[in-house]
Structure formats: C-alpha cells, structure tokens
Scaffold this active site. Structure first.
Site, PDB file in Angstrom:
ATOM      1  N   ILE A  87      11.028  83.293  47.887  1.00 11.45           N
ATOM      2  CA  ILE A  87      11.765  84.171  48.783  1.00 11.45           C
ATOM      3  C   ILE A  87      12.824  83.319  49.818  1.00 11.45           C
ATOM      4  O   ILE A  87      13.797  83.692  49.889  1.00 11.45           O
ATOM      5  CB  ILE A  87      10.916  85.144  49.526  1.00 11.45           C
ATOM      6  N   ALA A  88      12.154  82.280  50.032  1.00 12.77           N
ATOM      7  CA  ALA A  88      12.764  81.679  51.353  1.00 12.77           C
ATOM      8  C   ALA A  88      12.117  80.375  51.379  1.00 12.77           C
ATOM      9  O   ALA A  88      11.141  79.966  51.136  1.00 12.77           O
ATOM     10  CB  ALA A  88      12.720  82.356  52.682  1.00 12.77           C
ATOM     11  N   GLY A  90      11.998  77.256  54.285  1.00 15.11           N
ATOM     12  CA  GLY A  90      12.021  77.187  55.789  1.00 15.11           C
ATOM     13  C   GLY A  90      11.554  75.577  55.969  1.00 15.11           C
ATOM     14  O   GLY A  90      11.202  74.826  55.363  1.00 15.11           O
ATOM     15  N   GLY A  91      11.647  75.301  57.524  1.00 16.83           N
ATOM     16  CA  GLY A  91      11.334  73.930  57.746  1.00 16.83           C
ATOM     17  C   GLY A  91       9.939  73.474  57.460  1.00 16.83           C
ATOM     18  O   GLY A  91       9.666  72.405  57.130  1.00 16.83           O
ATOM     19  N   MET A  92       9.081  74.372  57.728  1.00 15.44           N
ATOM     20  CA  MET A  92       7.678  73.845  57.451  1.00 15.44           C
ATOM     21  C   MET A  92       7.264  74.084  55.831  1.00 15.44           C
ATOM     22  O   MET A  92       6.167  73.546  55.343  1.00 15.44           O
ATOM     23  CB  MET A  92       6.634  74.842  58.206  1.00 15.44           C
ATOM     24  N   GLY A  93       7.959  74.805  55.193  1.00 16.75           N
ATOM     25  CA  GLY A  93       7.492  75.044  53.558  1.00 16.75           C
ATOM     26  C   GLY A  93       8.172  76.102  53.066  1.00 16.75           C
ATOM     27  O   GLY A  93       9.373  76.308  53.550  1.00 16.75           O
ATOM     28  N   LYS A 112       3.059  81.638  52.296  1.00 16.72           N
ATOM     29  CA  LYS A 112       3.843  80.483  52.846  1.00 16.72           C
ATOM     30  C   LYS A 112       3.054  79.200  52.571  1.00 16.72           C
ATOM     31  O   LYS A 112       1.879  79.059  53.113  1.00 16.72           O
ATOM     32  CB  LYS A 112       3.953  80.808  54.338  1.00 16.72           C
ATOM     33  N   ASP A 205       7.401  81.049  68.084  1.00 18.58           N
ATOM     34  CA  ASP A 205       8.739  80.771  67.222  1.00 18.58           C
ATOM     35  C   ASP A 205       9.470  82.011  67.031  1.00 18.58           C
ATOM     36  O   ASP A 205       9.773  82.395  65.972  1.00 18.58           O
ATOM     37  CB  ASP A 205       8.291  79.973  65.867  1.00 18.58           C
TER      38      ASP A 205
END
Lengths: 877, 187
Positions: A87-88, A90-93, A112, A205
């Site tokens: 899906i997406a 991000g910075g963390m994973g 996630k 966040d």
C-alpha cells in the site's frame, strides 16, 4: 545517454505535475501520460522514486535502492496473514494489505513491516509492554492495532485495521470544503486524540498522512502509539538510524521540544494538531521545510514565530487566490474568517513553550467548537505583559541599566560597565585580562556588526551566522590550544550575548567553561572568569538567582588568587550586588557595594569604578529615603564621571539624572529641575543611544512639573516619555509603570478620576508581576491608596495601604519616611470610617516615624499632629 | 590581493580572461585551505565545502562586510572551483591509498544526512557532469547550492530566476542525480 531536449522538457513537466499529486492519482497520471512509451515511463518512475521531497522526506536516506518492480514479499505469510498488496512506503518501513489465511475473518488488515535498521530490541520489548493498552484503544476514528510480531529475519511488524480513505489535507482540497466543515473535521480528529490521551496513549507523529477520511467522511487516525515506541527509547537503545529518523520524521509537525528530544508528553500532539489546524485553515504549514538542514529546521521551530493564519491567507508572495478558492472564498473573505479567534486558537496550540499551549487536546477541541458556535474562545493572544516580559528578556542588558525607585531613579549597572571599560581604556587605565577580552568583544561588535537595533530579524540572523562561523573556525584552528580556544569562545559568547542570542551565548560560554575546567581546574582564575561570563548571561536572561550562584562560586577563587586581582574582586562584588538587589536582597547588596567601594578607593586606578559603586549605592540609599547620603554619593560620582568621561557621556548623564531625582526627593526642587533640563538636553544630543535615558528624564521632569502644578508642561513631558518608553521597553515594563503613575496623578489633578483609576489599576497590575520588587509594589499600593482616600473611598484605601504596610514589614524595606506616610494615610482612612481608636494608633505610629525624619517630615509631622488633635475633640465638636 | 575586486568585477561582466584569472586565484586559495584543513587536523576531520568557500572569501575579499553582490558572485565563481578542488583531493587520495575513506564531506546541501565518502563524491561529480550535458542550468544550480552553499534566494539571484523556479529545478535535479547515482552503483 543524453535525451533530446524536447523529451527532457516533457520529462520535467511530467515530473513536476506528478509530484503534486497524491500516491493514488499519481500512478494513474503516470500510466495515462506515458501510455505507449515504456522508456519515458521508466525514467519518470525512477525520478519519482528518487524524489527527495516526497511525503516521506527521509525515504531516500533509509532506502537508497530503487523500489523493486514487484515486492518479493508479496504472497509471503506473516503469522496468520498473507501479504497481498503493497500500500505505501514510509520511513520506518513498508505497509501492506494482508488477508487472514485461516479464513476466520473476511476483512483485510494492514501490516506495517518495520525496516530492520529502524527496529530495536527496546522497541519490541516496549511493544510487548504496551500492546494491551494499544489493543484496548477503541474509537470509531482510530484505526485499531491488533497485533505485532517479528518476522523470521528479525523485522518487527504491526497488524492494524485496514483503512481506505484519502489524506485529510487532500480531501479538504479536492472536496473544496468550506472552512467550517474543515473545522468540524478537525474537531473529530482532536476528540479521537483526546480519547487516546485519556487511555494514556500519545500519538507523537500526527500528520495528514496518518489521518485518512473514509468513504463516509469520517476521519480515521492511523499508527496510534507506534511512533512513540521508538520516540522515547533511552538514548542507548536507539539505533543511529532510529535517531536520524526521529529527527527527520516529518519535522513539520514536531514541536520544538520533540525535536530537541524531550520526553514524550501530550503536548507533542497538541502542537502537531496546531500545525494541522493551521494547514487546514490556510492551505499552508506554519513553517515550510523546503530543503533545510535538520539543524536549521530545529532553529526555526525553536525561535521563529509563525505568521498568523489570517495574514498567511493573503500573503501576496503566495498563491493567495488559488488557496482561498479552495475554501470557495476570496482571499479577503478568508482572511476575515480567520482573523481573531482562529488566529488565537492556532497560535496558542503552536506556542514554543509546552506549558503555554492548551493544557490538553480537549481544551483545544473545545475552543474550536466554541468558535464554531460563535461563543467566545478561551485562547488569548500573547498578553502585553508576556510580550513585555519577553521583550525585556531580550533586551535585558540595556534595560537592566535602570534600577528604579518610585521617583524614577536610574542607576547604571552591568551594561554601563561596558562603556566604562571602553572609556577607561581611552583614559589609559590599566586593564586586567578579563577586560581585554571584553574589549575584544566590543571591538568585534563594532567592527563586525553595523549598529542597528536587534529587532531586525534578518540582520540578527546574519550576525548569528557570523558568530557561529567564527566559533567553528576557532575550534578548528585552536584545536590544540586550550587557552586560546577557551578565550576566543568566551569572547564570542559575549558577542552573542550582546546580540541577544542568549541560547548561542550560553552554549559558547559553557563550552569555554568546560575547556577551562578540564585544562586548568576549578580553582583557576580562568574558570572563575568563565563563571562570570555565565553570570552575565544569567543576568541577561533575568535569572538573577543563577547569576548570584555563579558569582558566589567565582568570588572565593579570585580572593584565593591574591591581591593582583582585586580590581576583579570588586567588579565581581558590584555585579553580585546588582543581581542581589534584583532579587530584593537589599541589605546584602549594600554590604557588597560598600566592600567594593572600599577596595576601589584603595586602588590607584579606581576613580571610575569608585563612581560606579557610589552611583549604585546611592540607588539603595535613595530608595530607603536616606537623601543626604544619596546626594553626597551622587555628587561625588558625578564629579568623577564628568571629569574623566565628559559631560555628554551616557554614564555622566545617568548619574546627573539620578542626582536630579534625588535632589527633587530631598526637596531641592529648583536644583532638581535645572539639572534635569540639562540632562534632557544631553540625552537628546546622543540620539538613539540616549532614548532610554531621555524617556526616564522626561518622566521625572513630568513628576516635578506636576509637583509645581504645571499641568501643561507635565502633559507634554508625559506624552513624550510614554511614547519613548513604550517603544523601547514595551507596555508593561516597570519603568513604564512609573510614568503611568505620574500620568494617573496628572489625570487626578485634572479631575479625570475614571482615567486616573484605570491608570492606577494598570500600574498595580504591572507591579504585581511575580518577579517584581516588593518596594515598588508597596509604593504603588500607597499611591493608589492615596487616590482612594482622595475620592472618598476609605474602605478601599484602607485595604491598599494595609497591604503596603505589610510589605514594609515582610521585606524589611527600611524606609521610615514611606512607612510614616502610609501609616498617616491609613489613620486618615480609619478615622473616616469611624474607627477612631485604630486611627489614633496608626497616626501616632506615623508621628513617631516622622519625628525621626526631620529633613523631609516636618510639614507632614505637623499635619499628623493637627489631625490627632481633631480626633481627640469630642464628637460633633 | 589588491586586484581581486577588479578581477571579480570583470569576470562578472563576462571578461573570459578575468574569469580564468579568478578561477586560478580561487583554485590556489581553496587548495591551500583544503590542504591545511586536511593536513593539520585529525584524520577524521570533516571538511565542509561551504566553510571553505567562506574562508576563501574572507581571505581573498579582505573585507568581511563586502557588498552583497560581490559576495554572491564570488560564491558563484567559487562553486565550480571548489568542486574541482574537492574532486581532485578525492582522486588523489584514492590513488594514494586505494579504498581509503579519509576525509568525509557532509552532503548537507543535498539534504542527505549521510556523509559522502570519496567514491560518493566522485560519483556525484560524474553524475553532475552528465546532468550538465543534459541541462546546464540544473547542474549549475547544484554547484551553487551544494558546493557554494547558496540559499535558494541567492542561487535564484545568481541564475536570474525566481525562487519558485529554483525550488522546482532543485527538486528535479536532486531526483535525477540520486536516480543516476543509485543506478550507477547498481541495484
């Protein structure tokens, strides 16, 4: 290799258009525009994947590799889930859509997967600890967190409710929601955060990417509690990359203290919601990150005030029309809608100091709801008092030059010593090493920096840049020379202090202190000099207690070092006394000034320092009503300063002004007025540099004119004094209170009692400031008491004057004359209230006190005695 | 350096001779500075390009409060020269000790929080050369921003374009460079 220009232009155009789109629209856009041109599409995809300003500003740091065309993880199983879609990222994973393989439930979940390098042992343990809390967090607007675990290769993952929706900012923009609709959406978000806070979960966040609007129009918050798992890990448990990530983690929404690494509190979320509200209301964030470095960003968030939303809405430099159109408004209408309440609400949520923000998300949400309901909101702009305080904090050095008594007496302190040092150098007086470094600081100031008030932000930023550059050079060039490095850093710290860069100054001074401590030990003079520099910093930021502590530590070191430094000892005593006096510790201050004076008199080169001590001592004596002594001291100080520095020097004028005020209070009205007129002319000749002194001189002159019933003259002086002082000192400065009190007396004299009453209220409010001086408060209470007694409100007069008298006792103010006057006013008020016995008691106390003050008290003593006699006559007589 | 301002002005006005002279002057100065900075200090000393340019400016221009225009054109001139100095250094070190990661240059101007090792600097240089071929303005912009440390506004001034154009060009240039550098290193 080189593509043809036409194609390059096309690539650029598509890139710029694509980056403005959301993830979903972007894919469709790229597919449509590049249909039939696989090469163009590959190039564009590659560019977009490398775009540094993508939503995850840090993606390129953590993930420099290009995303694989197909994620090899798809189809893999994690526990009972199979990853079905990416899906997406991000910075963390990476976030996947996943489906239960056991068929127990139909619905999809989001998983996630945390990048291995972002995960820490601590984070996992912490998750174990918190999973119950997080799993229990149930709210229709919060995406549930179901579970978590670790993959075979050691990456932690979280299983969350799968939410489909559109980012809140894009939703508002696309749907062209009206302002009120956006605010209602915001309230829903805030209420959800509030519920989480009540369950002791902080988000840490919050940002549009984490707030989706589902198909029913309900906001859904993602990732609750996840950022926090890494956010407040103990430093040693943070991997380097998680540190980087914590700092880079959408810095636009992080509060100053969050960026600085403070422990997690709900205030983080209040601030982040403030940024969100700002964004929803203006289409812009309060600060744009552009391509700033983390350090610069941190500085901006810590130091710069955001532009008011209403102002932002019509900024000419930005596309105001297009933004307002998103609200279906004109820029002017949007501005009107934002001005006032919303400005205040947003700015209150965005305050730098967590304790000055809304105390909770609930309060913030309540206020937005009040605004929607057209009820008065709770948020207040920064009060004048606050602005004045921060202004004074910023300008403490020059302002500290004035230590004031009610009759407006100016005593030169720390700032004045700067000029004195320079003058002393000109007069070829010997200088200690510390002084020579101060002179270097002066020289740097003069050479480096054009004379300009420090309010000019750009100028200040440039100056700051220069100081920091120089510091960097000093560290490089003198890496192996502790003595020089410390000296230069200390000097630069003092320069920074002059530039009102208090934070930088402290950093530099502490650095120098640490070097000196390491290299020379805690008993060295070098170390003591650093303590003094830090004390100057403490003084400048108004932390007098800290200044006292630092100087207390420095003093014995100087003493132990022997006689060669006794000029330093007396200078230090003088500074210590100044700080003590600001803390209301007058007796100690006086003793130190006396000690310094004695040492300076014994010194051959001491005439200017002697003048300084005399001037400062006179301030204390005058405050206590010891006029003769104060006059003697001031006359001597004036003679010294005038002969060495000249009549027109700022310090000479200061002492002249003090002498005029003292003469007036001692009843020598003609001399006082004449002197004050000369001082006034002197200050005018100095231009801007003389403005502070001029304001005070005019204020004093007005008091004198009022005393002579010259109401028109007083009016002119007051007008100019107030204009100058409010410009230089802000509205709520203690010095302004003096002028306001004189103005109140003038209004009263003109018969404008309502005006006078309001002015007195103002004076009292200023004087009641928590860090205020008790003597000045007592004087204001007495003054307002007299006013009430004059207008026949004896009960209120009694109340005020009693409070003043209590202050005299509680703080040992040792001013018998002021106390005598207060007692006599109290006696009069009590008599009017029919409480004869009490009245007699206080009037007799007044008479006794007046008897000890023959010079100023005779007329007053006679009045008190007459009053006592009348009191003794039988009633109705 | 009495002639410095004259040379700078002529270079600004487009005199190619002056531009060469200026570049030579700068090259020498920056080299000397870089040598000193790298030799004197700890082996892991980080050398910030913008700090070097600043220092060179202070030395050559001899007036810390020189006019703004002068400062800007100096930095513009210095950007390319500094790039060459740094790349030379990196190459030289590479020859001296293969694979040695000596001085590191923080790539802060590029918003990359990781320090740039010699090989990365060299690959950036290659990528920049390729970008210059494709789009000279963008390559120039990267030099100005990254090597000379000019702000968006200052770079816009030098290039004669608006700030928003600089922002857009900068964004695309970075994406392109990154894509290219990643590609060159292999997946």
């Amino acid at each position: 290799m080189r593509v043809d220009p036409e194609r390059w232009r096309r690539l650029q155009e598509l890139f710029h258009r694509a980056v403005d789109l959301g993830e979903r629209e972007r894919a469709a856009f790229v597919a449509a525009e590049c249909a039939g041109d696989a090469e163009l599409r590959a190039e564009l995809d590659q560019l977009l994947a490398s775009d540094p300003d993508a939503d995850d500003a840090f993606r390129h740091v953590a993930d420099r590799a290009r995303p694989a065309p197909r994620d090899p993880r798809l189809g893999r199983r994690l526990g009972v889930y199979e990853l079905v879609d990416r899906i997406a990222e991000g910075g963390m994973g990476v976030v996947y859509r996943a489906r239960r393989v056991d068929g127990l439930f139909e619905h999809d979940v989001a998983i996630k997967l945390i990048r291995a390098e972002c995960a820490t042992e601590w984070m996992l343990r912490r998750f174990e600890f918190e999973r119950r809390t997080l799993a229990a967090l149930q709210h229709p607007c919060i995406a549930r967190l179901y579970d978590g675990g670790t993959t075979d290769d050691g990456c932690p993952y979280f299983v969350m409710e799968f939410v489909q929706g559109e980012r809140i900012d894009r939703h508002c923009e696309r749907a062209r929601l009206l302002l009120d609709a956006r605010l209602r959406l915001f309230v829903q978000v805030a209420r959800a955060v509030q519920v989480a806070h009540q369950s002791l979960v902080v988000h840490c966040d919050l940002k549009p990417a984490n707030i989706l609007i589902d198909e029913r129009g309900t906001p859904r918050l993602l990732d609750f509690g996840i950022a926090r798992l890494s956010e407040d890990a103990p430093a040693e448990a943070k991997s380097p990359s998680s540190n980087t990530i914590a700092r880079v983690l959408t810095p636009e929404y992080a509060s100053p203290e969050q960026l600085a690494g403070a422990a997690v509190t709900t205030a983080f979320d209040v601030y982040a919601l403030g940024v969100l509200l700002y964004e929803l209301a203006t289409g812009r964030r309060p600060f744009e990150s552009d391509s700033r470095s983390p350090a610069e960003w941190e500085r901006i968030v810590r130091e710069e005030e955001p532009v008011r939303p209403s102002t932002r809405a019509v900024r000419a430099t930005e596309d105001a029309g297009a933004i307002a159109a998103q609200f279906q408004l004109t820029p002017a209408a949007l501005r009107r809608a934002l001005r006032g309440d919303l400005d205040r609400i947003v700015l209150m949520a965005l305050r730098k100091e967590p304790e000055r923000r809304y105390a909770s998300v609930q309060e913030l949400a309540d206020d937005v709801e009040r605004h929607l309901a057209h009820e008065p909101v709770r948020a207040r702009g920064n009060s004048l008092a606050y602005l004045a305080r921060t202004f004074v904090r910023r300008h403490r050095v020059p302002v500290a030059a004035g230590v004031l008594v009610f009759a407006a007496l100016l005593v030169g302190l720390l700032a004045a010593r700067h000029g004195e040092r320079v003058a002393a150098a000109e007069a070829r007086h010997a200088q200690t090493e510390a002084d020579s470094f101060a002179s270097i600081a002066d020289f740097l100031m003069d050479a480096f920096l054009p004379a300009q008030p420090a309010q000019d932000a750009e100028w200040q930023a440039r100056a700051r840049e220069r100081v920091l550059e120089q510091a960097e050079r000093v560290r490089r060039q003198h890496a192996n020379a502790d003595h020089e490095r410390a000296n230069l850093l200390d000097t630069l710290g003092q320069v920074a202090l002059r530039l009102d860069l208090q934070g930088d100054a402290e950093g530099l001074l502490r650095e120098a202190l640490a070097i000196r401590e390491r290299a020379f030990g805690r008993q060295s003079l070098e170390y003591a000099l650093s303590l003094q520099s830090l004390a100057r910093h403490a003084y400048a930021v108004g932390d007098y207690a800290a200044a006292v502590a630092l100087l207390d530590e420095a003093l014995p070191i100087h003493r132990a070092a022997g006689s060669s430094t006794h000029a330093d000892v007396s200078g230090l005593q003088n500074d210590l006394a100044a700080a003590l006096r600001n803390l209301g510790r007058e007796a100690e201050a006086e003793a130190l000034h006396e000690a310094a004076l004695a040492a300076r008199r014994a010194d051959d080169d001491g005439s200017l320092p002697v003048a300084e001590s005399l001037n400062n001592l006179a301030g204390i004596h005058l405050a206590r009503g010891e006029f003769e002594r104060a006059l003697r001291e001031l006359r001597e100080a004036l003679a010294v300063r005038a002969s060495i520095l000249g009549d027109g020097h700022l310090l000479t004028l200061q002492t002249g002004s003090n002498l005029a005020a003292a003469a007036w209070r001692a009843g020598e009205v003609a001399e006082a007025k004449e002197r004050m007129r000369r001082v006034e002319a002197g200050y005018r000749a100095l231009g801007v540099d003389g403005e502070d002194g001029l304001g005070l001189a005019l204020s004093n002159l007005a008091a004198m004119q009022l005393g002579e019933r010259d109401l028109d003259g007083a009016s002119a002086s007051l007008r100019e004094a107030l204009a100058l002082q409010q410009k230089r000192l802000g509205a709520d400065h203690p010095v302004v209170a003096v002028t306001l009190a004189t103005l109140a007396a003038w209004s009263h004299a003109r018969g404008r009692d309502d005006e006078a009453r309001a002015l007195w209220e103002d004076v009292l409010r200023i004087r009641r400031a928590p860090d205020g001086n008790p003597r000045e408060l007592a004087e204001a209470l007495y003054g307002f008491g007299v006013f009430h007694s004059d207008v026949g409100e004896a009960a209120r007069a009694e109340e005020l004057v009693r409070e003043a008298i209590a202050l005299h006792a509680a703080h040992d103010l040792r001013d018998p004359l002021a106390l005598a006057r207060a007692e006599s006013v109290l006696g009069g008020a009590l008599a009017r209230l029919g409480r004869k016995e009490e009245a007699r008691e206080h009037l007799e106390a007044a008479a006794r006190l007046f008897e000890g003050q023959p010079s100023a008290g005779e007329g007053e003593l006679a009045r008190v005695r007459r009053f006592l006699e009348r009191l003794d006559r039988p009633a109705g007589g | 350096m009495p002639d410095f301002h004259r040379i700078l002005r002529s270079a600004q006005e487009g005199d190619p001779e002056a531009a060469r002279a200026l570049s030579a002057l700068l090259y020498e100065e920056l080299h000397a500075l870089a040598r000193r900075a790298m030799a004197d200090e700890r082996p892991d000393h980080t050398l910030q390009p913008t700090a070097l340019v600043n220092e060179a400016y202070l030395r050559l221009a001899r007036e810390p409060d020189g006019s703004f225009a002068d400062r800007e054109s100096f930095f513009a001139a210095a950007a390319n020269t500094l790039r060459r100095v740094l790349v030379d250094h990196a190459r030289k070190r590479g020859r001296e000790k293969r694979g040695g990661a000596a001085a590191r240059v923080p790539l802060e101007g590029l918003d990359v929080a990781v320090p740039l090792a010699d090989d990365e600097l060299l690959s950036l240089d290659d990528a920049l050369a390729a970008l210059a071929e494709q789009d000279a303005t963008k390559a120039r912009l990267v030099e100005l921003r990254f090597f000379a440390g000019l702000s968006v506004a200052e770079a816009g001034h030098v290039l004669g374009v608006s700030e928003s154009t600089v922002q857009r060009e900068w964004r695309m240039a970075r994406a392109w460079l990154r894509a290219r550098m990643d590609g060159a290193r292999g997946p």
